[in-house]
Each structure stands twice: as structure tokens, then as C-alpha cells.
Write an enzyme that holds these catalytic residues in place. Structure first.
Site, PDB file in Angstrom:
ATOM      1  N   LYS A   1      21.816  34.116  15.382  1.00  0.00           N
ATOM      2  CA  LYS A   1      22.468  33.213  15.114  1.00  0.00           C
ATOM      3  C   LYS A   1      23.821  33.178  14.317  1.00  0.00           C
ATOM      4  O   LYS A   1      23.501  33.127  13.074  1.00  0.00           O
ATOM      5  CB  LYS A   1      21.999  31.653  14.849  1.00  0.00           C
ATOM      6  CG  LYS A   1      22.990  30.531  15.026  1.00  0.00           C
ATOM      7  CD  LYS A   1      22.780  29.397  14.442  1.00  0.00           C
ATOM      8  CE  LYS A   1      23.458  29.262  13.013  1.00  0.00           C
ATOM      9  NZ  LYS A   1      24.888  29.458  13.060  1.00  0.00           N
TER      10      LYS A   1
ATOM     11  N   GLU B   1      19.012  36.009   1.402  1.00  0.00           N
ATOM     12  CA  GLU B   1      20.245  36.610   0.699  1.00  0.00           C
ATOM     13  C   GLU B   1      21.129  35.275   0.294  1.00  0.00           C
ATOM     14  O   GLU B   1      21.757  34.881   1.368  1.00  0.00           O
ATOM     15  CB  GLU B   1      20.892  37.726   1.430  1.00  0.00           C
ATOM     16  CG  GLU B   1      20.131  39.036   1.646  1.00  0.00           C
ATOM     17  CD  GLU B   1      19.705  39.868   0.485  1.00  0.00           C
ATOM     18  OE1 GLU B   1      20.523  39.379  -0.633  1.00  0.00           O
ATOM     19  OE2 GLU B   1      18.855  40.737   0.369  1.00  0.00           O
TER      20      GLU B   1
ATOM     21  N   CYS C   1      29.958  36.943  -1.893  1.00  0.00           N
ATOM     22  CA  CYS C   1      28.484  36.493  -2.994  1.00  0.00           C
ATOM     23  C   CYS C   1      28.336  37.385  -3.891  1.00  0.00           C
ATOM     24  O   CYS C   1      27.704  36.675  -4.973  1.00  0.00           O
ATOM     25  CB  CYS C   1      27.405  36.875  -1.849  1.00  0.00           C
ATOM     26  SG  CYS C   1      26.980  38.268  -1.242  1.00  0.00           S
TER      27      CYS C   1
ATOM     28  N   GLU D   1      28.659  28.229  -7.612  1.00  0.00           N
ATOM     29  CA  GLU D   1      29.434  29.355  -6.928  1.00  0.00           C
ATOM     30  C   GLU D   1      30.647  28.683  -6.245  1.00  0.00           C
ATOM     31  O   GLU D   1      30.414  27.755  -5.754  1.00  0.00           O
ATOM     32  CB  GLU D   1      28.544  29.747  -5.777  1.00  0.00           C
ATOM     33  CG  GLU D   1      29.228  30.859  -5.171  1.00  0.00           C
ATOM     34  CD  GLU D   1      28.313  31.414  -3.915  1.00  0.00           C
ATOM     35  OE1 GLU D   1      27.600  30.657  -3.076  1.00  0.00           O
ATOM     36  OE2 GLU D   1      28.083  32.722  -4.121  1.00  0.00           O
TER      37      GLU D   1
END
Ligand code: NAD
Length: 477
Positions: A170, A245, A279, A381
Site C-alpha cells: 500500500k 522506519e 527522514c 520533525e
């Protein structure tokens, strides 16, 4: 040919059960460039059933055969690398020269690395009278984000196929189009039906239907820490294997012996890479207090040498394209406003739309100084081209600040003395640390400490995630 109105299930393009669709938006023009089905839990169930049915045959396929399929997949992706790069430039805003490397080439390189690893990986080991066998865990659900949309898929798919697993993918609903190119290539190379299946849709609907399906043995997820926590919680109900992750807030420690210009330029290659939608981006520069003014001056110069522009027109690595969506643009703008509100000094950039760019989800290349590590912009973040400069007193203080976050995905250390940099790198709580500028190794383990994730991707470590361990005790003699 790939059909954006369908799913790829059991070796064929299949109509969705529902009627909903999701628009795919060009991040620069804001125009709708395609639409894909908004899948339902029933669609997810059909895809899992196909993967389950294909599992015994794929497991029984020799490792050599599986590796050959993976190599053919790499070749098919390589042949379409230009098209893949262009698609991601439109969907995500990646500037064209970098898109060719990271979005276009990395997927086939990663895939090919697994065809190679397959031939040398120790799948069996003898320990006294025990034969220890490592075999594929079963049906894997791969759920991926938008920032490197095909790379993140191939980093899961290639080792899963080598391991003997079957897969339901997905992809991100924000950037799903390269997954269709992938399915097209898979169809062309004749991968047995059901070994790879593609379903599109949203995370809470299709994603959670996959995660909670009892026939899915493992979930391999890349994305936000928020979604990762939810997936881990759901997996716990079935004690399901999970690899995560997740996000990062990576520090770049510039040691006090560093040449300012070289160090800062090297750092920005990470910070502004893919418009900050990376990231592992180094978003906290830790600089010696005694040389603060010098570093801030150079950081302003370097940041201002980057230009916000149409990513398709970019010809060098100093272009900053738009963010992938309006939601991301709004989010990043609110972080910039928060930085100002909490007392950081805005050195360059800011929350406004860059001049001359009326459309597109752009953010000005932005630098903050006088940031303390307890500020929101130092802890959370941001996922845009926004840098925080923080000062430290000595090496111990730098390490303390570097580690004082919930994340631990990546870091950088710069020094005129490489050995000194390595000593500092050893003390950082992060899955990867680059010395003297960004580096990349498709075979080196990649993943996070702390809330940046669980498990590792890439190379042999990435393959091991998809394997169960079975020990046969065999009488000697
Ligand atoms: P996201 O978490 O919103 O979405 C990622 C994927 O998860 C999408 O496919 C989404 O549909 C799905 N999803 C969302 N909620 C779900 C749920 N409840 N159940 C199942 N699936 C769900 O992340 P994003 O905004 O697409 O990507 C940006 C994030 O990804 C950033 O936080 C970034 O740091 C992270 N990221 C991490 C890595 C890494 O390797 N550590 C790499 C790239 C991006």
C-alpha cells in the site's frame, strides 16, 4: 499497461470494490495529474488472499530463481528510471537532477543489491547437532510514505522477494504513481501471480485492514512516528512481526576545528535534500559557541544560495522545489511561526510564499539561530527546508544536545581530524552517522534508535528482517 483506475492483484489489473478515488496533485502547479482508487477493507482482503495463495509456490521456488526475478526487476526499473524520476518530481517536488539520482536510480540499485546478496547470504548454519534454517516469514504488508516513494518500496520488496515472502503493497496516497510503474514492470518480467500485489488507499482504511489481517505475517512500515506507533499497537494484538522506519530530528555536529564554509556546505546537502522532505535530514546544526557568529553568517550565505523554483526546471543541486502537499506546506509554515514565537532568531527565509511563485506548495529556504534544544523546532520533525542552529560549549555538550531528542535515525559529524569525528560519532544514539558530509551506502544497515524505529533496512540486515529462524536438532552419526 498500468491502469490507474485499478489495483494489481494476483497477476492482473483488477477493478476496485468501491467507487471512491484519490486525486494525485502536481506539487508545483497544484493541478490534478491522475487519480487512483480509494481502496476498501474488502480490496485489502482480496490482495492478502492472493498473496497467501501464492506463498507456497514462491517459497518452493529456488533461491537462484528468486534472485533472477529480482535482477530482472532491477533491469526493468533501470529502463524506466527517467520516467520514475519525472513522476516523483511532479508528485513530491524533488528537483530534477536529484530526482534522477535518488528517485529514479536508487530503486533499481537497491533491487540489484539484493539479487547479489541472495547469492552469498548464510541462509543455513550448523551449530553442533542443530541445523539452523532461515526462511521467509510469510505474507508481508508493505506500507510506505511519499518522500522517496519508490525507493522506500524497493527497500522492502527486494529483500522480501529474496527471502521467499509474498507482498501486498500500500503506497502513499500522496505519491502513488511510481508504484503503478513498478507493478507494470513486475507484470512484464512475469513474476508469478500473487507474489506482488498493489492496493491503493488511505492509511486508516486500507493500511489498517492489512495490518490487522491475520494472514499477514509481518508489517514493514516506513512513515511517521505517529502512524508507526498505531501500527505497532495493532500488531501487538496478533503478536505480529513489525519493522518500523520512522521520523528523525538529526543533528550535525560541527567540531571546533572545522573549516566553516566546507562544513556548512556539506551540512546543507543533507538539510535541504529533497526540499527538506528527507527522514535523515540534518535539521539541527550544532556549532561551537565560540564561533557562533561565523557559522551563522556562512549558513545564511549558503541557505540564500538555494533558490525556490519549479523542480522540473532545476539544473543543479541548489534548487528547492515545493513540498508534496498543501497539508505539508501548512504544517511547515506553522513550525516556522512557532520558532519565531518561541524566541529563535530568523536568519533567512520565513513562512511566506517565495516571491515570483504564486502556485505550488513552496517554503522559503529557512534558517533559525539562537535555538535552544528545548524549543519545538529543535525537538519535532518539521519535514521542510528549515534549519535550527544550536550552540554547544565543548564536545561533551555537543554529544549531550545531539542525543537529547526522542529520535535517533541519523547524524553527521564534521572535523578537520577524521579520527576525532569518529570518536564523537561513536557516542551518538543514532542508526547511522556520516563523517565529513553526507554519504550513502545501499548495503549499510539503515534504521533508527529510540522513536525512529525498530529493525533495519538495506543489505544483509534488511534481508534478515524478513526471515524467521528454525532450528532442526538432528542426531549425530
Ligand atoms: P505517514 O505516516 O502519514 O504515512 C506513511 C504511510 O502510512 C502512508 O502509506 C499512509 O497511508 C500509511 N498510514 C498512515 N496511517 C496509518 C495507519 N493508521 N495504519 C496503517 N497505515 C497508515 O507518513 P508520510 O507523511 O507519508 O511520510 C512522512 C514521514 O515518513 C516522516 O515522518 C518521515 O520522517 C517518515 N519517513 C521515515 C523514513 C525512514 O526510513 N525512517 C523514510 C522516509 C520517511
Amino acid at each position: 499497461m498500468a491502469d490507474h483506475s485499478k489495483f494489481y492483484i494476483d497477476g492482473a489489473w483488477v477493478a476496485p470494490k468501491g467507487t471512491g478515488t484519490i486525486d494525485v496533485i502536481n506539487a508545483t502547479t497544484e493541478a490534478v495529474i491522475a487519480s487512483v482508487p480509494e481502496g476498501t477493507p474488502e480490496d485489502a482482503a482480496v490482495a492478502v488472499a492472493a498473496a497467501k495463495a501464492a506463498l507456497p509456490g514462491w517459497r518452493a521456488t529456488s533461491l537462484d530463481e528468486r534472485a533472477k526475478y529480482v535482477q530482472r526487476l532491477s533491469e526493468g526499473l533501470m529502463a524506466r528510471a527517467g520516467e520514475i524520476a519525472e513522476s516523483v518530481t511532479a508528485e513530491v517536488g524533488t528537483p530534477a537532477p536529484f530526482s534522477q539520482i535518488a528517485q529514479g536510480n536508487l530503486p533499481w540499485m537497491m533491487t540489484s543489491s539484493y539479487a547479489e546478496i541472495a547469492n552469498s547470504f548464510p541462509f543455513e548454519e550448523q551449530i553442533d547437532n542443530s541445523l539452523v534454517i532461515r526462511e521467509g516469514v510469510g505474507v508481508v504488508a508493505c506500507i510506505t510514505p511519499w518522500n522517496y516513494p519508490l525507493h522506500q518500496v524497493t527497500a522492502k520488496l527486494a529483500p522480501a522477494l529474496v527471502a521467499g515472502c509474498t507482498v501486498v503493497l500500500k503506497p502513499s496516497e500522496v505519491a502513488p504513481l511510481t508504484a503503478y510503474i513498478l507493478a507494470d514492470v513486475i507484470d512484464e518480467i512475469g513474476l508469478p501471480a500473487g507474489v506482488f500485489n498493489l492496493v491503493t488507499g488511505t492509511g486508516p482504511v486500507v493500511g489498517e485492514a492489512l495490518v490487522t489481517n491475520p494472514d499477514v505475517a509481518m508489517v514493514s512500515f516506513t512513515g511517521s512516528t505517529r502512524a508507526g506507533k498505531r501500527i505497532m499497537e495493532l500488531c501487538s494484538q496478533q503478536v505480529k512481526k513489525v519493522a518500523l522506519e520512522l521520523g528523525g530530528k538529526s543533528p550535525f555536529i560541527i567540531l571546533d576545528d572545522s573549516p566553516a564554509e566546507d562544513a556548512v556546505r556539506a551540512g546543507f546537502q543533507s538539510t535541504f535534500q529533497n526540499n527538506g522532505q528527507t527522514c535523515i535530514a540534518w535539521t539541527r546544526f550544532l556549532v561551537p559557541e565560540s564561533r557562533k557568529d561565523e557559522f551563522v553568517t556562512v549558513a545564511r550565505e549558503v541557505a540564500e544560495s538555494y533558490t525556490a523554483m519549479d523542480p522540473a526546471q532545476a539544473t543543479d543541486f541548489n534548487a528547492v522545489g515545493p513540498l508534496a502537499s498543501k497539508a505539508q506546506q501548512d504544517r511547515v509554515r506553522s513550525y516556522i511561526a512557532k520558532g519565531i514565537e518561541e524566541g529563535a532568531t530568523l536568519v533567512t527565509g520565513g513562512p511566506e510564499q517565495p516571491e515570483g511563485l504564486e502556485k505550488g506548495f513552496f517554503i522559503k529556504p529557512t534558517v533559525f539561530a539562537d535555538v535552544t534544544n528545548d524549543m519545538t523546532i529543535a525537538q519535532e520533525e518539521i519535514f521542510g527546508p528549515v534549519l535550527s542552529i544550536i550552540t554547544y560549549k565543548d564536545d561533551d555538550d555537543a554529544v549531550r544536545i545531539a542525543n537529547d531528542v526522542d529520535y535517533g535515525l541519523h547524524a553527521g559529524v564534521y572535523s578537520a581530524d577524521r579520527d576525532r569525528a569518529v570518536k564523537v560519532a561513536r557516542r551518538i544514539e543514532a542508526g547511522q552517522v556520516d563523517i565529513n558530509g553526507p554519504q550513502f551506502n545501499v548495503k549499510a544497515p539503515f534504521g533508527g534508535y529510540k522513536q525512529s524505529g525498530l529493525g533495519r533496512e538495506y543489505g544483509t540486515y534488511g534481508l534478515a528482517e524478513f526471515l524467521e529462524v528454525k532450528s532442526l536438532q538432528i542426531p549425530l552419526g
